[in-house]
Structure formats: C-alpha cells, structure tokens
Design an enzyme around this catalytic site. Structure first.
Site, PDB file in Angstrom:
ATOM      1  N   SER A 248       0.028  34.547  27.931  1.00  0.00           N
ATOM      2  CA  SER A 248      -0.114  34.350  29.371  1.00  0.00           C
ATOM      3  C   SER A 248      -1.554  34.216  29.858  1.00  0.00           C
ATOM      4  CB  SER A 248       0.555  35.505  30.119  1.00  0.00           C
ATOM      5  OG  SER A 248       0.635  35.236  31.488  1.00  0.00           O
TER       6      SER A 248
ATOM      7  N   LYS B  38      -2.849  31.141  31.727  1.00  0.00           N
ATOM      8  CA  LYS B  38      -2.741  30.942  33.175  1.00  0.00           C
ATOM      9  C   LYS B  38      -4.116  30.909  33.847  1.00  0.00           C
ATOM     10  CE  LYS B  38       1.868  32.909  34.072  1.00  0.00           C
ATOM     11  NZ  LYS B  38       2.313  33.508  32.809  1.00  0.00           N
TER      12      LYS B  38
ATOM     13  N   SER C 197       1.612  37.318  37.022  1.00  0.00           N
ATOM     14  CA  SER C 197       1.883  36.476  35.854  1.00  0.00           C
ATOM     15  C   SER C 197       3.135  35.654  36.095  1.00  0.00           C
ATOM     16  CB  SER C 197       2.031  37.326  34.596  1.00  0.00           C
ATOM     17  OG  SER C 197       1.831  36.535  33.449  1.00  0.00           O
TER      18      SER C 197
END
Length: 495
Positions: free
Chosen positions: A137, A140, A331
């Site tokens: 993640s 991102k 997230s």
C-alpha cells in the site's frame, strides 16, 4: 490498503497536522490470500458528502475560561536549521542505530531502507535504497502525488445528469467519484427532478453511462472485500454494509445499483421512470470498425458532430486535496484506483489499469524521481507486480516537503500520526516504539509476506526526515510491523 471512513480529519488530527505542517507533513493493505483481510481504520471523523456546502450559522458559543497559560504545545514546532548549525548527518551514528534494527528477523530476508533529510535532500542512510521492491500500500504515496501533480489540489470529480433533446431520456454519467454517497445522490436527484419539471417533463427513461473508464472492472486479484469493481459510477464505494472504511462486502454491479437507487429517488421526487435503468451504449459504430467500400460518388463533407447535451444537474466530489488525504489516512483502495484513473484522463491515457499505470509513471517522471525498475500495475498496491524503491518513496516525500511545491503538500498531511490517527492509531504503543508516537507519520503496506512503512518523522532537534523501509518474504505482520515501528521511532531520537 483499505480504509476510508468519511474523512475530514478529526480536530485532534488537525491540530497535530498543523504542528507538523510548517514544513509539510497509512495504512496497510489487505492480505490478498485471505489470511487477514486488512488493517482497519481506527480513527476518523464522520463526514459529509463530497461537495462542500455552507453550514448554517453556528449559535454563539458560551463564554469559557481562558486556557491555562502553562499548557504546553502538543508537539514542538518544526524548523530547518541553518547549514552552519545543521549536523552533517552523522551517517556512522545513524547506521549504528539502524543496522541492528534492520536485522530484526521479523523483517525477513529481503529488506531495503532509505532515510533523507527533507530540508537538504541528503540521503543520511541507505540499504539497497535503489532496489525495486513490492511496495504493497505504500504505492499510494506515488498514486496520490501523481494525481496532485497532474490535476492540482482543487480538482473535483463530477457526476452529471443530462437529457436528450426531446427530454424523454435522462442519463446519469459517472465521472469516477467513488465517494458519491446516498445524501449527495439524493440532492442530485432533487435537482434533476426540479430541472425536468421546469421543462414540463414528468415521465422519462433513465440510462446510466460508465464509458469514461476502459478495460476490465475487476482488479487482477478478483472479487475482493478490499476493493469494489472499478467503475466510473458507484455509491459509497460499492459497500453493502454501513462501513466507511476497511474490508466490506461489495456490490457486484455498483453502477447498476447506483442507477436503480437514483431511479427510486427521482420517483420519490415526482418524476415517473419508464422501465428499468439501462446502461448507455458507447455510441454509433466508428467508420474504422467497418470495411471500406469502393465508390465513385464524390466525397461528402462530414456533418458536424452533435453538441453534447447540457447538464440538467451535477454534483462534485470534495477537492482532490481532501481525497488525497483520505486515500492515505485510511489507505482507501477504491479512491486510490480512482485517482490513478483521473491521472490517466489528465495525461490523455485510457482510464484503465494499464493506462493509469503509464500515466502515473509519466507524471512522476516530470518530478525528476528515480524511476529505475518502477512499475505501477495498479493505484492501490493490491497488485504484487507493483515495484518501487525506498529511494523513490523518500524522494517523493522530499518533493512534497519542498516549499516550492505546495500542490503536493497533501501527500504529507494525509499521512496518519503514529499512535493517534488513521491506520497507525493502534501502533507505536509498546516501548521502544512509543518514542515515535505523535512524531512519526507514515503510510504502511501489508500483503502476505510483504510489510512496508514510509513517511516522515520529526527529530529531537526539529528536523523533518523522510524514511522508507521495505521488507519482503516476512513470516508474520505481527513480527514485521513492530520491527518497522521501532526503526522509524529510532529516527525520532536523532539530533
């Protein structure tokens, strides 16, 4: 790598953000094998719909005693020491601190690191910093930075209703806003009904248009509670429960469900809907789709393309700066994929997984980032084919801290505060990692066997450092995450 929760940071989070944001200034992802669904958002304020609306005047506040003059600030203010007073970096001291922590068995056999002074751009520590790794993640950070760079922090994503010239058919057109919620959809229906009645129409057919996006709607991981089908039209990220963040049951057809809900809202507003909502076609077949035919007839001047219908009603998302912060704080996978496609549209690329990946890379190249070996297979980090280096992440964070690049500042302000907000709220609660609580802001990444952490930390002497720690082939997040927290917390004591 999930997590929304209708955003706008809490007052406490905002206070912490202000203390850090003088220079500028999470998280994790799901286990894609189903062993663990995701890190969950721990703190988030309830939010309104996407568009900003002026609130009613607040009642006069009662008189309250002045705060105690001895109350200390939550965090020390950041400052950038002058070159003469700034430590040279003391790489030997920093290495002596980080090397034993980086050797923690919980981080597995593959680990890379980069630590940079954001005021100077100097790398203070590196271990395989240029090696591409699966970021989970933390990708991102790149997705959000590319969108802000391409579109600017004030960009808003529209959802539009148009009507045919005869007023018999209205079309709900998705612009790629996954934050469209029932309240805003209701206001859009009310505005549409009002406009139709003003034109004398009280019975219409309803179509819905998702053609802005191209390619497959399903992420390569397939149906998953961490991400709805990626479509240009959806409500509340296709969630089938009352959640605002984290894993959730998802609609198989978010666009169709949104159109059905819109039809019900129009009916309630006094507009009869004839038949069921239908998906709009992509228009007439292009000339290139049919084989050419020989003819002796003189060529005709092509007719002018018909003007697109004027909108009956429209609603907009919150500004991109807010969407960027929500993406990082919680997230949010759905928002990350939407922002990647918004970048694709801005860069004249197809709004698909492939087109978005190319657009993100092209936009980051404009920022002069180290992209060797980088790959952006998706915007959320759910795809294991993603590759970024620790150096790319710290350089991105340093760009976001640059006073000359204010448009990128949400990359920093969106990072949760360790031990306090977002997906870091439940971390940094065990010594020695507690030294980083309130001082570390970071985006985490979690897939099976992958654990990452990248963000910023305020040192004892008030400097802002950017860091990225990427670990692969880890055995358990319950061992890897505390090890990553200890690494970032150790930076807080530098100075």
């Amino acid at each position: 790598m999930p997590e929304p929760r209708m955003w706008q940071l809490t007052a406490g989070s905002a206070a912490l953000g202000l203390a850090l944001a003088a220079v500028a200034v999470t998280a994790a992802g799901p286990w894609d094998t189903g062993q663990r669904t995701a890190e969950r958002a721990r703190a988030a304020a309830p939010a309104t719909g996407g568009a900003h609306h002026a609130p009613p005047p607040a009642p006069a506040a009662p008189r309250r005693p002045a705060p105690a003059p001895s109350a200390p600030g939550v965090l020390p203010a950041l400052h950038a020491p002058a070159a003469a007073e700034r430590p040279a970096g003391r790489p030997a001291d920093l290495a002596a601190t980080l090397v034993p922590l980086l050797a923690d068995p919980g981080l597995g056999p593959l680990r890379t690191a980069s630590v940079v002074d954001t005021a100077t751009g100097t790398q203070l520590y590196g271990e395989g910093a240029g090696t591409p790794m699966t970021p989970a993640s933390t990708v991102k950070i790149a997705t959000v930075a590319a969108a802000l760079s391409a579109l600017g922090p004030d960009h808003r994503i529209p959802t539009t209703v148009t009507a045919t010239a005869d007023g018999r058919t209205v079309t709900l057109t998705g612009g790629g806003d996954p934050t469209l919620d029932p309240a805003r959809l209701g206001r859009l229906a009310a505005d549409t009904a009002r406009a139709l009645k003003a034109r004398g129409h009280t019975s219409v057919r309803l179509a819905y248009d998702t053609s802005l996006y191209e390619g497959p709607e399903l992420h390569p991981i397939g149906p998953n509670e961490n991400l709805a089908p990626v479509t240009a039209l959806m409500t509340s990220e296709g969630r089938l429960d009352k959640s605002n963040s984290g894993p959730a049951p998802r609609a198989a057809d978010p666009a169709g469900d949104t159109a059905t809900a819109f039809a019900g809202l129009l009916t309630a507003a006094g507009v009869k809907i004839t038949g069921a909502p239908t998906k709009a076609t992509d228009g007439p077949t292009k000339a290139t789709d049919a084989p050419a035919q020989a003819t002796d007839a003189p060529a005709k001047t092509p007719a002018a393309a018909p003007k697109p219908p004027a909108p009956l009603a429209r609603t907009h998302s919150a500004p991109l700066a807010d969407l960027a912060e929500r993406t990082l704080t919680h997230s949010d996978n759905d928002l990350a994929e939407a922002l990647a496609r918004q970048t694709a549209l801005a860069r004249k690329q197809p709004a698909s997984f492939e087109g978005a990946g190319k657009a993100v890379r092209d936009e980051l190249a404009k920022l002069g980032l180290p992209l060797a070996g980088a790959r952006f297979a998706d915007g959320s980090g759910l795809d294991r084919r993603d590759r970024v280096s620790a150096a790319l992440l710290t350089t991105l964070l340093t760009r976001a801290a640059d006073p000359a690049r204010p448009a990128l500042r949400p990359v920093l302000t969106g990072l949760p505060v360790g031990g306090f907000t977002g997906t870091l709220a439940g971390r940094f609660d065990t010594a020695p990692a507690t030294a980083g609580a309130g001082l570390v802001r970071a985006k985490t990444g979690t897939l099976t066997g992958v654990n990452t952490l990248a963000g910023t930390v305020v040192t004892a002497d008030g400097r802002l450092l950017a860091f990225a720690f990427l670990a692969g082939r880890t055995l358990s997040p319950y061992e890897a995450q505390p090890a990553l927290d200890r690494l970032s917390a150790a930076l807080a004591g530098q100075g």
